[in-house]
Motif scaffolding. Structure first.
Motif, PDB file in Angstrom:
ATOM      1  N   GLN A   1       0.843  -1.203   0.000  1.00 58.78           N
ATOM      2  CA  GLN A   1       0.000   0.000   0.000  1.00 58.78           C
ATOM      3  C   GLN A   1       0.872   1.244   0.000  1.00 58.78           C
ATOM      4  O   GLN A   1       0.675   2.173  -0.792  1.00 58.78           O
ATOM      5  CB  GLN A   1      -0.878   0.029   1.259  1.00 58.78           C
ATOM      6  CG  GLN A   1      -2.108  -0.824   1.169  1.00 58.78           C
ATOM      7  CD  GLN A   1      -3.048  -0.572   2.343  1.00 58.78           C
ATOM      8  OE1 GLN A   1      -2.943   0.420   3.048  1.00 58.78           O
ATOM      9  NE2 GLN A   1      -3.969  -1.497   2.543  1.00 58.78           N
ATOM     10  N   VAL A   2       1.838   1.248   0.911  1.00 59.79           N
ATOM     11  CA  VAL A   2       2.724   2.411   1.030  1.00 59.79           C
ATOM     12  C   VAL A   2       3.537   2.581  -0.261  1.00 59.79           C
ATOM     13  O   VAL A   2       3.686   3.691  -0.780  1.00 59.79           O
ATOM     14  CB  VAL A   2       3.658   2.246   2.245  1.00 59.79           C
ATOM     15  CG1 VAL A   2       4.680   3.370   2.285  1.00 59.79           C
ATOM     16  CG2 VAL A   2       2.839   2.228   3.523  1.00 59.79           C
ATOM     17  N   GLN A   3       3.969   1.439  -0.799  1.00 55.06           N
ATOM     18  CA  GLN A   3       4.780   1.488  -2.019  1.00 55.06           C
ATOM     19  C   GLN A   3       3.997   2.098  -3.198  1.00 55.06           C
ATOM     20  O   GLN A   3       4.499   2.955  -3.917  1.00 55.06           O
ATOM     21  CB  GLN A   3       5.183   0.059  -2.367  1.00 55.06           C
ATOM     22  CG  GLN A   3       6.342  -0.039  -3.312  1.00 55.06           C
ATOM     23  CD  GLN A   3       6.658  -1.498  -3.612  1.00 55.06           C
ATOM     24  OE1 GLN A   3       5.777  -2.275  -3.949  1.00 55.06           O
ATOM     25  NE2 GLN A   3       7.915  -1.857  -3.465  1.00 55.06           N
ATOM     26  N   ILE A   4       2.732   1.646  -3.333  1.00 55.05           N
ATOM     27  CA  ILE A   4       1.913   2.147  -4.448  1.00 55.05           C
ATOM     28  C   ILE A   4       1.595   3.612  -4.267  1.00 55.05           C
ATOM     29  O   ILE A   4       1.675   4.412  -5.207  1.00 55.05           O
ATOM     30  CB  ILE A   4       0.598   1.334  -4.532  1.00 55.05           C
ATOM     31  CG1 ILE A   4       0.884  -0.125  -4.820  1.00 55.05           C
ATOM     32  CG2 ILE A   4      -0.364   1.949  -5.529  1.00 55.05           C
ATOM     33  CD1 ILE A   4       1.059  -0.487  -6.218  1.00 55.05           C
ATOM     34  N   MET A   5       1.229   4.005  -3.033  1.00 53.49           N
ATOM     35  CA  MET A   5       0.920   5.417  -2.800  1.00 53.49           C
ATOM     36  C   MET A   5       2.188   6.248  -3.051  1.00 53.49           C
ATOM     37  O   MET A   5       2.116   7.352  -3.591  1.00 53.49           O
ATOM     38  CB  MET A   5       0.392   5.632  -1.379  1.00 53.49           C
ATOM     39  CG  MET A   5      -0.944   4.968  -1.089  1.00 53.49           C
ATOM     40  SD  MET A   5      -2.274   5.354  -2.253  1.00 53.49           S
ATOM     41  CE  MET A   5      -2.636   7.037  -1.796  1.00 53.49           C
ATOM     42  N   GLY A   6       3.337   5.688  -2.671  1.00 54.48           N
ATOM     43  CA  GLY A   6       4.604   6.387  -2.924  1.00 54.48           C
ATOM     44  C   GLY A   6       4.841   6.568  -4.416  1.00 54.48           C
ATOM     45  O   GLY A   6       5.257   7.636  -4.872  1.00 54.48           O
ATOM     46  N   LEU A   7       4.530   5.494  -5.187  1.00 53.66           N
ATOM     47  CA  LEU A   7       4.704   5.578  -6.641  1.00 53.66           C
ATOM     48  C   LEU A   7       3.794   6.647  -7.241  1.00 53.66           C
ATOM     49  O   LEU A   7       4.215   7.452  -8.081  1.00 53.66           O
ATOM     50  CB  LEU A   7       4.381   4.219  -7.259  1.00 53.66           C
ATOM     51  CG  LEU A   7       4.596   4.039  -8.766  1.00 53.66           C
ATOM     52  CD1 LEU A   7       5.028   2.610  -9.043  1.00 53.66           C
ATOM     53  CD2 LEU A   7       3.377   4.349  -9.591  1.00 53.66           C
ATOM     54  N   LEU A   8       2.543   6.690  -6.759  1.00 49.82           N
ATOM     55  CA  LEU A   8       1.601   7.685  -7.288  1.00 49.82           C
ATOM     56  C   LEU A   8       2.040   9.102  -6.897  1.00 49.82           C
ATOM     57  O   LEU A   8       1.952  10.040  -7.700  1.00 49.82           O
ATOM     58  CB  LEU A   8       0.185   7.393  -6.790  1.00 49.82           C
ATOM     59  CG  LEU A   8      -0.440   6.112  -7.364  1.00 49.82           C
ATOM     60  CD1 LEU A   8      -1.734   5.763  -6.648  1.00 49.82           C
ATOM     61  CD2 LEU A   8      -0.683   6.261  -8.859  1.00 49.82           C
ATOM     62  N   ALA A   9       2.549   9.237  -5.673  1.00 48.13           N
ATOM     63  CA  ALA A   9       3.039  10.549  -5.225  1.00 48.13           C
ATOM     64  C   ALA A   9       4.235  10.982  -6.074  1.00 48.13           C
ATOM     65  O   ALA A   9       4.366  12.148  -6.452  1.00 48.13           O
ATOM     66  CB  ALA A   9       3.416  10.487  -3.755  1.00 48.13           C
ATOM     67  N   GLU A  10       5.081  10.018  -6.390  1.00 51.03           N
ATOM     68  CA  GLU A  10       6.240  10.298  -7.230  1.00 51.03           C
ATOM     69  C   GLU A  10       5.810  10.763  -8.623  1.00 51.03           C
ATOM     70  O   GLU A  10       6.368  11.711  -9.186  1.00 51.03           O
ATOM     71  CB  GLU A  10       7.062   9.011  -7.335  1.00 51.03           C
ATOM     72  CG  GLU A  10       8.338   9.108  -8.129  1.00 51.03           C
ATOM     73  CD  GLU A  10       8.906   7.701  -8.351  1.00 51.03           C
ATOM     74  OE1 GLU A  10       9.197   7.030  -7.345  1.00 51.03           O
ATOM     75  OE2 GLU A  10       9.019   7.295  -9.510  1.00 51.03           O
ATOM     76  N   GLN A  11       4.747  10.106  -9.147  1.00 50.11           N
ATOM     77  CA  GLN A  11       4.197  10.516 -10.437  1.00 50.11           C
ATOM     78  C   GLN A  11       3.663  11.947 -10.361  1.00 50.11           C
ATOM     79  O   GLN A  11       3.883  12.751 -11.259  1.00 50.11           O
ATOM     80  CB  GLN A  11       3.070   9.563 -10.853  1.00 50.11           C
ATOM     81  CG  GLN A  11       3.530   8.144 -11.156  1.00 50.11           C
ATOM     82  CD  GLN A  11       4.191   8.043 -12.522  1.00 50.11           C
ATOM     83  OE1 GLN A  11       3.744   8.631 -13.493  1.00 50.11           O
ATOM     84  NE2 GLN A  11       5.306   7.317 -12.588  1.00 50.11           N
ATOM     85  N   ALA A  12       2.967  12.238  -9.268  1.00 49.67           N
ATOM     86  CA  ALA A  12       2.423  13.592  -9.102  1.00 49.67           C
ATOM     87  C   ALA A  12       3.568  14.604  -9.020  1.00 49.67           C
ATOM     88  O   ALA A  12       3.523  15.658  -9.659  1.00 49.67           O
ATOM     89  CB  ALA A  12       1.551  13.653  -7.861  1.00 49.67           C
ATOM     90  N   ASP A  13       4.604  14.271  -8.263  1.00 42.64           N
ATOM     91  CA  ASP A  13       5.742  15.190  -8.140  1.00 42.64           C
ATOM     92  C   ASP A  13       6.411  15.416  -9.489  1.00 42.64           C
ATOM     93  O   ASP A  13       6.986  16.475  -9.742  1.00 42.64           O
ATOM     94  CB  ASP A  13       6.763  14.634  -7.137  1.00 42.64           C
ATOM     95  CG  ASP A  13       6.204  14.649  -5.720  1.00 42.64           C
ATOM     96  OD1 ASP A  13       5.233  15.409  -5.492  1.00 42.64           O
ATOM     97  OD2 ASP A  13       6.708  13.900  -4.858  1.00 42.64           O
ATOM     98  N   ALA A  14       6.326  14.396 -10.369  1.00 42.54           N
ATOM     99  CA  ALA A  14       6.941  14.537 -11.691  1.00 42.54           C
ATOM    100  C   ALA A  14       6.020  15.295 -12.653  1.00 42.54           C
ATOM    101  O   ALA A  14       6.326  15.410 -13.835  1.00 42.54           O
ATOM    102  CB  ALA A  14       7.269  13.160 -12.254  1.00 42.54           C
ATOM    103  N   GLY A  15       4.876  15.766 -12.148  1.00 41.70           N
ATOM    104  CA  GLY A  15       4.037  16.605 -12.991  1.00 41.70           C
ATOM    105  C   GLY A  15       2.759  15.957 -13.475  1.00 41.70           C
ATOM    106  O   GLY A  15       2.073  16.493 -14.339  1.00 41.70           O
ATOM    107  N   CYS A  16       2.426  14.784 -12.934  1.00 38.54           N
ATOM    108  CA  CYS A  16       1.186  14.141 -13.339  1.00 38.54           C
ATOM    109  C   CYS A  16       0.037  14.614 -12.452  1.00 38.54           C
ATOM    110  O   CYS A  16       0.251  15.072 -11.332  1.00 38.54           O
ATOM    111  CB  CYS A  16       1.281  12.620 -13.192  1.00 38.54           C
ATOM    112  SG  CYS A  16       2.440  11.873 -14.319  1.00 38.54           S
ATOM    113  N   GLY A  17      -1.175  14.476 -12.955  1.00 43.30           N
ATOM    114  CA  GLY A  17      -2.348  14.636 -12.117  1.00 43.30           C
ATOM    115  C   GLY A  17      -2.828  13.250 -11.710  1.00 43.30           C
ATOM    116  O   GLY A  17      -2.754  12.312 -12.507  1.00 43.30           O
ATOM    117  N   VAL A  18      -3.277  13.105 -10.455  1.00 41.94           N
ATOM    118  CA  VAL A  18      -3.690  11.786  -9.972  1.00 41.94           C
ATOM    119  C   VAL A  18      -5.063  11.912  -9.313  1.00 41.94           C
ATOM    120  O   VAL A  18      -5.278  12.812  -8.503  1.00 41.94           O
ATOM    121  CB  VAL A  18      -2.667  11.231  -8.951  1.00 41.94           C
ATOM    122  CG1 VAL A  18      -3.114   9.873  -8.439  1.00 41.94           C
ATOM    123  CG2 VAL A  18      -1.275  11.143  -9.565  1.00 41.94           C
TER     124      VAL A  18
END
Lengths: 334, 260
Positions: B173-190
């Motif tokens: 769970q933490v890993q996936i949320m971390g991945l999504l947060a990383e995507q957001a930090d890279a400029g994605c919308g989530v």
């Protein structure tokens, strides 16, 4: 994007080519066997002479006017049915789907039997069968699509009900037919290539649709994951499903017109290939065309030689070959 | 990036409720919260253009998403569905690879680059060892990670995920949320549909509360996640705990309370 295209292709092409090459050789073998066996045996050497323009006149007549058209008709019908079955299985996302599940063969059979009852010629019987199949396809399409929502279950249910309607009509026609016409009708229903003379139309349809399906193969793979997922991955689901439905209907209509309603090829061949080759439709569709064609060519050769000079319906032999080999593969896979 | 304008989602036999108007901007993580049947999934599918809205519109970078071709949408936006069971047998690698579908023209086949992208995604989700396994043999959590790996292969600008933490153990769970947060930090919308209030509180910038009667409200996470609002949302008494600077919401319930 040009840079991407020039890269190596992730081994996909060789992965496709080897099985297709094997099946192609198998097909050639089946066709050769079909041409050389029969009441008059033609040796490979004699066959070569005939092909290169020489040989005895009897052999030439046998090969070019009887055996080759019949073998190619069998190949075309088998290929058409196997490709149609593979397409229907993807369209309905149901492993039990075959070319006949939506009632096409029923419509064709009613058309053919009506023509036979009216004493029409063989060509008219074929034309009538084709019209029957198309009427059935349009009816199922229209009814399943009526309200705008088209789920595989709705399509399947519509097709199955229409098929059972045709089934009743066929039984009724058999019941009221004069007894001297019954054997011909039953042979047609079981699938019979005895009257197949001109394979070119069916072969052309098979070739055209196989080529048309090539660029759609990957979209079909995505569609096999479900409509929503496919749509999310950029597939225009509705147009693709219509294309599959129309293609499969045409394939099936030409197959039944050529050879009657031959069973098992459309259900079993795609499954056998999936068990052996995996589930990539880009490989399965051309493989189905070759394997289905080869199977029916072999079956028809057996059908006309096993109890010669009498002939069996080819549909009986496809079942006799297809059922045990399918069960063996299925058993081995788990 | 993704804007809803006076959007009313189409749920049969429900009145229209509050029209939704919000924009998911680059770098933002939105959480959609609501009880069962509130329409979280319908909203997500409407935002993805997979379902027609009853009224209003969804715009993907200024273009109405209903008017865009599906392929154009798929090149920018990935959807992670709640159920990933349907379909024909396929291997893990094949399944990840279909994420590349929107980028390959019909006459081409996957290139080595596509294969590398798929392998990277699988490695990222710790699925490399399962590459040749059939999806049907995977556990629920493994399938969920595979669905996220497939979306990752799409290299989307926008992620729409329906309960991405479903079936996952705590670490993943933490890993996936971390991945999504990383995507957001890279400029994605989530945009995420979530059931876990604590994941929403710890990871989301914006929260949209969806009520079963069609009402909705949205705003910054801190402003939205209050005990009063959430108790009304779920019709369940909650307590808020703060520990090491993080807020936790827990339902007030226990076996002892039942015995009283």
């Amino acid at each position: 994007m040009a840079g991407v295209k020039t890269n190596s292709t992730a081994g996909a092409l060789p992965r496709f080519l080897t099985p297709l090459l094997v099946l192609f050789i198998l097909t050639l073998g089946a066709l050769t066997l079909a041409i050389t066996t029969g009441s008059v045996h033609i040796s490979n050497q004699e066959l070569w002479q005939v092909i290169t323009g020489g040989g005895e006149p009897l052999h030439r007549t046998l090969v070019f006017e009887l055996r080759l058209p019949r073998a190619l008709s069998a190949f075309a019908a088998g290929g058409l049915l196997a490709v149609a079955g593979a397409l229907m299985q993807v369209l309905l996302r149901n492993p039990l789907a075959d070319p006949y599940v939506l009632g096409l063969s029923g419509g064709a059979a009613v058309g053919a039997l009506l023509a036979m009852l009216s004493g029409l010629s063989a060509a008219m019987v074929s034309g009538s069968a084709f019209i029957g199949a198309m009427i059935s396809a349009v009816t199922v399409f229209g009814l399943a699509h009526g309200t705008g929502s088209w789920t595989p279950t709705r399509l399947l249910l519509t097709g199955v009900v229409i098929a059972s309607g045709w089934g009743a009509a066929i039984t009724f026609m058999l019941a009221v037919s004069p007894s001297d016409q019954l054997p011909g009708m039953l042979y047609w229903l079981m699938g019979d290539l005895a009257y197949a003379r001109s394979p070119w139309m069916a072969l052309t349809v098979l070739a055209i649709i196989s080529v048309l399906m090539l660029p759609l193969g990957r979209s079909l793979n995505v569609l096999a994951r479900g409509q929503m997922q496919a749509s999310a991955l950029g597939v225009s689901v509705r147009p693709l499903e219509w294309t599959i439905y129309i293609s499969a209907s045409l394939l099936t209509a030409f197959a039944v017109t050529t050879a009657g309603s031959i069973g098992f090829v459309g259900l079993i061949v795609p499954h056998m290939l999936r068990l052996v080759l995996g589930n990539d439709q880009r490989l399965i569709l051309p493989a189905a065309a070759l394997a289905g064609g080869a199977l029916l060519t072999l079956a028809d050769t057996l059908a006309r030689t096993l109890i010669a000079p009498e002939q069996l319906p080819a549909g009986v032999i496809t079942a006799l070959i297809g059922v045990p080999s399918f069960l063996y593969l299925l058993h081995r896979s788990r | 990036m993704l804007a809803a304008t006076d959007l009313v989602i189409d749920i049969p036999e429900r009145k229209s409720g509050t029209p939704l108007s919000f924009e998911v901007k680059a770098g933002e993580i939105w959480g959609i919260l609501g009880p069962n049947g509130a329409g979280k999934t319908t909203l997500l599918h409407t935002l993805a253009g997979l379902k027609k809205p009853r009224a209003g519109s969804v715009n993907l970078n200024k273009d109405n998403i209903q008017q865009l071709r599906r392929k154009q949408v798929a090149q920018q936006l990935a959807v992670v569905f709640q159920n990933n069971g349907e379909g024909f047998p396929a291997t893990v690698l094949e399944t990840a690879m279909i994420g590349r579908h929107p980028f390959i023209s019909p006459w081409d086949i996957e290139t080595a680059d596509d294969l590398a992208i798929a392998r990277n995604a699988l490695q990222r989700l710790e699925l490399s060892d399962l590459e040749q396994r059939l999806v049907s043999t995977l556990s629920g959590g493994e399938r969920q990670r595979l669905a996220i790996a497939t979306a990752l292969c799409q290299s989307p600008k926008l992620w729409l995920a329906d309960e991405p933490s479903n079936h996952l153990d705590l670490k993943h769970q933490v890993q996936i949320m971390g991945l999504l947060a990383e995507q957001a930090d890279a400029g994605c919308g989530v945009v995420l549909c979530l059931h876990d209030l604590n994941l929403a509180a710890h990871w989301c910038d914006k929260i949209l509360l969806l009520y079963p009667n069609g009402d909705a409200c949205w705003g910054d996470a801190e402003a939205m996640l209050t005990v009063t609002a959430l108790e009304r949302l779920y019709d369940q008494e909650l307590s808020m705990i703060t520990s090491e600077g993080q807020t936790y919401f827990m339902p007030v319930s226990s076996r002892n309370a039942r015995r009283d």
